[in-house]
Design a protein around this motif. Structure first.
Motif, mmCIF file in Angstrom:
data_model
loop_
_atom_site.group_PDB
_atom_site.id
_atom_site.type_symbol
_atom_site.label_atom_id
_atom_site.label_comp_id
_atom_site.label_asym_id
_atom_site.label_seq_id
_atom_site.Cartn_x
_atom_site.Cartn_y
_atom_site.Cartn_z
ATOM 1 N N ALA A 32 0.854 -1.187 0.000
ATOM 2 C CA ALA A 32 0.000 0.000 0.000
ATOM 3 C C ALA A 32 0.889 1.235 0.000
ATOM 4 N N ASN A 33 0.279 2.371 -0.319
ATOM 5 C CA ASN A 33 0.987 3.643 -0.244
ATOM 6 C C ASN A 33 0.012 4.689 0.250
ATOM 7 N N GLN A 34 0.496 5.566 1.118
ATOM 8 C CA GLN A 34 -0.353 6.600 1.702
ATOM 9 C C GLN A 34 -0.796 7.624 0.668
ATOM 10 N N ASP A 35 -0.098 7.718 -0.472
ATOM 11 C CA ASP A 35 -0.435 8.661 -1.523
ATOM 12 C C ASP A 35 -1.331 7.978 -2.558
ATOM 13 N N PRO A 36 -2.611 8.404 -2.682
ATOM 14 C CA PRO A 36 -3.505 7.756 -3.638
ATOM 15 C C PRO A 36 -3.090 7.967 -5.098
ATOM 16 N N LYS A 37 -2.170 8.891 -5.363
ATOM 17 C CA LYS A 37 -1.657 9.057 -6.725
ATOM 18 C C LYS A 37 -0.716 7.909 -7.088
ATOM 19 N N VAL A 38 -0.120 7.284 -6.057
ATOM 20 C CA VAL A 38 0.797 6.165 -6.277
ATOM 21 C C VAL A 38 0.014 4.854 -6.321
ATOM 22 N N LEU A 39 -0.805 4.599 -5.310
ATOM 23 C CA LEU A 39 -1.668 3.412 -5.242
ATOM 24 C C LEU A 39 -3.009 3.834 -4.658
ATOM 25 N N VAL A 40 -4.067 3.615 -5.398
ATOM 26 C CA VAL A 40 -5.400 3.998 -4.937
ATOM 27 C C VAL A 40 -5.832 3.126 -3.763
ATOM 28 N N GLN A 41 -5.483 1.863 -3.824
ATOM 29 C CA GLN A 41 -5.820 0.916 -2.758
ATOM 30 C C GLN A 41 -4.707 -0.119 -2.668
ATOM 31 N N PRO A 42 -4.638 -0.860 -1.556
ATOM 32 C CA PRO A 42 -3.590 -1.880 -1.438
ATOM 33 C C PRO A 42 -3.667 -2.888 -2.584
ATOM 34 N N LEU A 43 -2.495 -3.344 -2.998
ATOM 35 C CA LEU A 43 -2.362 -4.271 -4.114
ATOM 36 C C LEU A 43 -1.767 -5.583 -3.609
ATOM 37 N N ALA A 44 -2.428 -6.697 -3.891
ATOM 38 C CA ALA A 44 -1.914 -8.005 -3.459
ATOM 39 C C ALA A 44 -0.676 -8.363 -4.276
#
Length: 183
Positions: free
Chosen positions: A56-68
């Motif tokens: 996951a990333n706190q910046d939604p520009k990097v990752l909108v939601q956690p990625l498996a």
């Protein structure tokens, strides 16, 4: 007299579940983008025999939601080599790793400290030398890869045996708890 012993057992189980922690990556142990990296955790926690590994990333520009990045990971492994494909996130800060329930990824068992993914070609932290991952079959999706010389059927059999062993461990622990409570 049975209830106080059962309460002690429940308290011990509660303490054990708090032991699950991600030890690598962290603020001092970053990952390198598109490279082999190491994920490590404390594996004394037997209350979560398997989990899904998410980034996951706190910046939604990097990752909108956690990625498996790993669908099902056994707790007893204690560490995992993350392949180039699994660590293909862009360089940046504010990343975290989550260990979550495989059936409900919003039920998070452990979260890493925020860490950085450095650009491809960056040096690893001092004293860290990533190991080579096991040989895998070719293909763009590493999630379906099986060790060289092992058919997909063999891989599924191994997974089923692991689940059987996990279930047997849970039954043995429950039986021990009942015996402890009845004694």
């Amino acid at each position: 007299m049975m209830f106080p012993r059962l309460a002690v057992f429940a308290a011990l189980v509660g303490v054990a579940s708090a032991d699950l922690q991600i030890t690598n990556p962290d603020a001092n142990h970053w990952w390198v983008a598109n490279s082999i990296n190491t994920l490590a955790w404390t594996c004394q926690d037997n209350t979560h025999p398997q989990y899904t590994v998410l980034i996951a990333n706190q910046d939604p520009k990097v990752l909108v939601q956690p990625l498996a990045i790993i669908a099902i990971q056994n707790n007893f492994d204690c560490s995992k080599t993350i392949t180039e494909q699994q660590s293909s996130q862009p360089a940046g800060t504010g990343y975290t790793i989550l260990l979550a329930d495989p059936l409900n990824s919003t039920n998070v068992f452990a979260t890493s400290q925020p860490f950085e993914i450095k650009p491809l070609g960056s040096a690893y932290p001092t004293g860290v030398t990533p190991s080579q991952p096991p040989a895998t079959s070719t293909g763009s999706d590493s999630a379906g890869a099986t060790p060289t010389g092992q058919s997909q059927g063999d891989s599924q059999k191994s997974g089923a045996m692991g689940l059987k062993a996990t279930f047997g461990s849970v039954v043995a622990a429950a039986a021990a708890a009942i015996g402890f409570a009845l004694a």
